[in-house]
Design a protein around this motif. Structure first.
Motif, PDB file in Angstrom:
ATOM      1  N   TYR A  95       0.821  -1.213   0.000  1.00  0.00           N
ATOM      2  CA  TYR A  95       0.000   0.000   0.000  1.00  0.00           C
ATOM      3  C   TYR A  95       0.859   1.268   0.000  1.00  0.00           C
ATOM      4  N   GLU A  96       2.116   1.153   0.468  1.00  0.00           N
ATOM      5  CA  GLU A  96       2.942   2.352   0.602  1.00  0.00           C
ATOM      6  C   GLU A  96       3.102   3.087  -0.720  1.00  0.00           C
ATOM      7  N   SER A  97       3.360   2.340  -1.793  1.00  0.00           N
ATOM      8  CA  SER A  97       3.556   2.995  -3.086  1.00  0.00           C
ATOM      9  C   SER A  97       2.279   3.686  -3.545  1.00  0.00           C
ATOM     10  N   VAL A  98       1.124   3.096  -3.206  1.00  0.00           N
ATOM     11  CA  VAL A  98      -0.163   3.706  -3.556  1.00  0.00           C
ATOM     12  C   VAL A  98      -0.351   5.009  -2.793  1.00  0.00           C
ATOM     13  N   GLY A  99      -0.134   4.942  -1.477  1.00  0.00           N
ATOM     14  CA  GLY A  99      -0.307   6.135  -0.659  1.00  0.00           C
ATOM     15  C   GLY A  99       0.663   7.242  -1.014  1.00  0.00           C
ATOM     16  N   ALA A 100       1.911   6.869  -1.312  1.00  0.00           N
ATOM     17  CA  ALA A 100       2.912   7.879  -1.665  1.00  0.00           C
ATOM     18  C   ALA A 100       2.503   8.626  -2.929  1.00  0.00           C
ATOM     19  N   TYR A 101       1.999   7.885  -3.913  1.00  0.00           N
ATOM     20  CA  TYR A 101       1.563   8.535  -5.151  1.00  0.00           C
ATOM     21  C   TYR A 101       0.385   9.470  -4.880  1.00  0.00           C
ATOM     22  N   MET A 102      -0.600   8.980  -4.149  1.00  0.00           N
ATOM     23  CA  MET A 102      -1.796   9.789  -3.888  1.00  0.00           C
ATOM     24  C   MET A 102      -1.464  11.089  -3.157  1.00  0.00           C
ATOM     25  N   LEU A 103      -0.534  11.007  -2.212  1.00  0.00           N
ATOM     26  CA  LEU A 103      -0.232  12.166  -1.375  1.00  0.00           C
ATOM     27  C   LEU A 103       0.712  13.164  -2.032  1.00  0.00           C
ATOM     28  N   THR A 104       1.388  12.750  -3.101  1.00  0.00           N
ATOM     29  CA  THR A 104       2.383  13.653  -3.703  1.00  0.00           C
ATOM     30  C   THR A 104       2.131  13.958  -5.171  1.00  0.00           C
ATOM     31  N   LYS A 105       1.094  13.370  -5.767  1.00  0.00           N
ATOM     32  CA  LYS A 105       0.913  13.538  -7.215  1.00  0.00           C
ATOM     33  C   LYS A 105       0.638  14.987  -7.608  1.00  0.00           C
ATOM     34  N   ASN A 106       0.080  15.774  -6.697  1.00  0.00           N
ATOM     35  CA  ASN A 106      -0.222  17.173  -7.015  1.00  0.00           C
ATOM     36  C   ASN A 106       0.811  18.143  -6.449  1.00  0.00           C
ATOM     37  N   SER A 107       1.904  17.603  -5.929  1.00  0.00           N
ATOM     38  CA  SER A 107       2.935  18.478  -5.368  1.00  0.00           C
ATOM     39  C   SER A 107       3.754  19.114  -6.484  1.00  0.00           C
ATOM     40  N   SER A 108       4.479  20.152  -6.150  1.00  0.00           N
ATOM     41  CA  SER A 108       5.267  20.870  -7.154  1.00  0.00           C
ATOM     42  C   SER A 108       6.378  20.001  -7.728  1.00  0.00           C
ATOM     43  N   GLU A 109       6.845  19.030  -6.945  1.00  0.00           N
ATOM     44  CA  GLU A 109       7.927  18.163  -7.406  1.00  0.00           C
ATOM     45  C   GLU A 109       7.412  16.895  -8.078  1.00  0.00           C
ATOM     46  N   GLY A 110       6.097  16.750  -8.143  1.00  0.00           N
ATOM     47  CA  GLY A 110       5.527  15.575  -8.788  1.00  0.00           C
ATOM     48  C   GLY A 110       5.430  14.398  -7.841  1.00  0.00           C
ATOM     49  N   PRO A 111       4.815  13.307  -8.283  1.00  0.00           N
ATOM     50  CA  PRO A 111       4.610  12.159  -7.398  1.00  0.00           C
ATOM     51  C   PRO A 111       5.921  11.495  -6.993  1.00  0.00           C
TER      52      PRO A 111
END
Length: 398
Positions: free
Chosen positions: A374-390
């Motif tokens: 699940y970690e890879s899923v959560g990491a993508y969800m929480l950072t996909k809209n960040s300025s540095e990307g997912p």
């Protein structure tokens, strides 16, 4: 179909073959529990057309509806988890082959390409003229005794054992090498807690020449002509549908026991399913299983629509991984709960619920649907809209 297999008419759906397969599978349950993958069962599955659904249509394959295949895996796992697991491997691994590879392999093994291979990098490959000299021993090669091809990941090394670096210079070069099953050997090591009939033995070769045409340098075929090829995760999603079938089989058996006449003098059998706690537990388990099934098949359908004309967006790749993990983890909860409320009727070795408990515990420990995935899923969800990307962590997405 060659090699003495009886030709059969293609059914409207792979699910239409299950009623014919069920008595064949049930007749071999004792052998499966003893750690044998009966050839009679797998031959019947092969004749039903379930093992060649991923063969490219351009080489006369079926390329069946992927959802139909996933449901067939689910239906078989509902009967026996080991056979369902063997189906995942022997049919799903064909997706890792390019058309050229498949054509070559088919010519060498009389039209039957049933690959069993292991992903652990336990081999060494020395580059020589026209191919590689390969030595290695790989564990967990499910379906090994029925497969027509074996394979494993090997590190490319020099004659003195020095690793050759990949073109990017960041890590040793790895290749997937394949060989006809009769050119290597199966070391019968598999004695697992569950999934005992999967023939997940070690496979081994020593200084075997593997031609260039049997070395897979890319992890996935460069075919993307339609949605089923662009959704490259379809093969591994069978882990989720396998778990769905396994868990439903446990619920079926609990219902059957409750509906049957209790054993005289057995208090646990008399109260099973007739207490408030049992009824609540069963209803919650059934609801969780239905929710997991709906999420998984919904994610698959959404992905196929999204990939109809272009590469699958990352949001969809993340969603189907999430649904796959959720399906397996939820099914483990379901089976654990049924095992618990079944009481002493489930503790003796062999009954359906006891086997389901062992099979589900084993299947859920595969690296793909672990809780940590699940970690890879959560990491993508929480950072996909960040300025540095997912942010990419854990097992990479396809």
């Amino acid at each position: 179909m060659t090699d003495g297999l009886a030709p059969v008419e293609t059914p409207t759906s792979l699910l239409d073959t299950i009623p014919t397969l069920e008595p064949v599978i049930r007749a071999g349950l004792d052998d499966l529990e003893r750690g044998i993958l009966p050839a009679e069962i797998m031959r019947a599955v092969e004749e039903a057309g379930i093992l060649d659904v991923w063969i490219p249509s351009k080489v006369s394959g079926k390329e069946a509806d992927p959802v139909d295949w996933l449901k067939a895996v689910e239906a078989i796992a509902r009967i026996d988890a080991s056979v369902g697991w063997a189906v995942i491997v022997l049919s799903g691994h064909v997706r890792l082959l390019t058309v050229d590879h498949y054509t070559r392999f088919s010519e060498l093994t009389n039209g039957r390409v049933l690959p069993a291979f292991a992903s652990a990098p336990r081999g060494r490959a020395v580059a020589v003229e026209g191919g590689y000299r390969v030595t290695g021993r790989w564990p967990f090669a499910s379906g090994s005794t029925y497969a027509t091809w074996h394979g494993g990941v090997a590190m490319v090394v020099t004659e003195d054992g020095t690793p050759q670096m990949a073109p990017n210079g960041l890590h040793p070069m790895m290749i997937q090498v394949m060989w006809p099953a009769d050119q290597g050997k199966v070391v019968e090591t598999w004695d697992g807690l569950g999934l005992r009939g999967t023939a997940s033995h070690d496979i081994e070769v020593e200084d075997l020449f593997v031609p260039d045409g049997q070395a897979l340098l890319e992890p996935f075929p460069l075919r993307a002509e339609h949605a089923t090829e662009r959704v490259r995760e379809l093969g591994v999603l069978a882990h989720g549908t396998h778990a769905l079938g396994l868990a439903r089989g446990a619920l079926d058996e609990f219902q059957r026991i409750v509906a049957s006449k209790p054993i005289p003098g057995s208090r646990s059998a008399a109260v099973m399913g007739h207490t408030e706690s049992h009824r609540i537990a069963f209803a919650k388990a059934d609801a969780l299983l239905r929710a997991a099934r709906s999420l998984l098949y919904g994610a698959v359908e959404d992905a196929l629509v999204a990939a109809a004309h272009d590469e699958l967006p990352m949001d969809q790749r993340v969603a189907i991984r999430q649904a796959n993990i959720f399906a397996v983890r939820s099914c483990r909860e379901v089976v654990d709960e049924i095992f618990k409320i079944a009481g002493t009727s489930a503790v003796y070795r062999g009954p359906v619920i006891e086997r389901a408990f062992r099979d589900m515990s084993t299947a859920a420990n595969h690296n793909l649907p672990l809780e940590s995935s699940y970690e890879s899923v959560g990491a993508y969800m929480l950072t996909k809209n960040s300025s540095e990307g997912p942010v990419s962590v854990g097992t990479p997405f396809f």
